[in-house]
Write a protein that holds these residues in place. Structure first.
Motif: not given
Length: 78
Positions: A26, A29-30, A32-34, A36-38, A40
């Motif tokens: 978890w 994954a968190r 990785l998502l952060l 990707a969001w940054k 963007r």
């Protein structure tokens, strides 16, 4: 070419596996998502610039759209 692709996939999957084993699925994954969001959010958009800034940078100015003028009873002066 094909062998080098397999090496990259193996090292990537091994790195992800090591991260998951060390920090947990978890948290990995968190993160990785952060990331990707940054990534963007970092893109600059010229559409948000004012005409003065666009002129300073060298982009053409946008035509100002006239706002719809509505009747406001508070504007009545006696």
């Amino acid at each position: 070419m094909r062998e080098s692709q397999f090496l990259v996939v193996d090292t990537l999957s091994a790195a992800v596996h090591d991260l998951c084993r060390e920090h947990g699925v978890w948290k990995t994954a968190r993160a990785l998502l952060l990331a990707a969001w940054k990534h963007r959010e970092e893109k600059n958009q010229i559409s948000e610039l004012s005409n003065r800034m666009r002129r300073d940078v060298g982009f053409p100015e946008l035509e100002e759209e006239r706002r719809n003028v509505r009747f406001n009873p508070w504007d009545i002066r006696l």
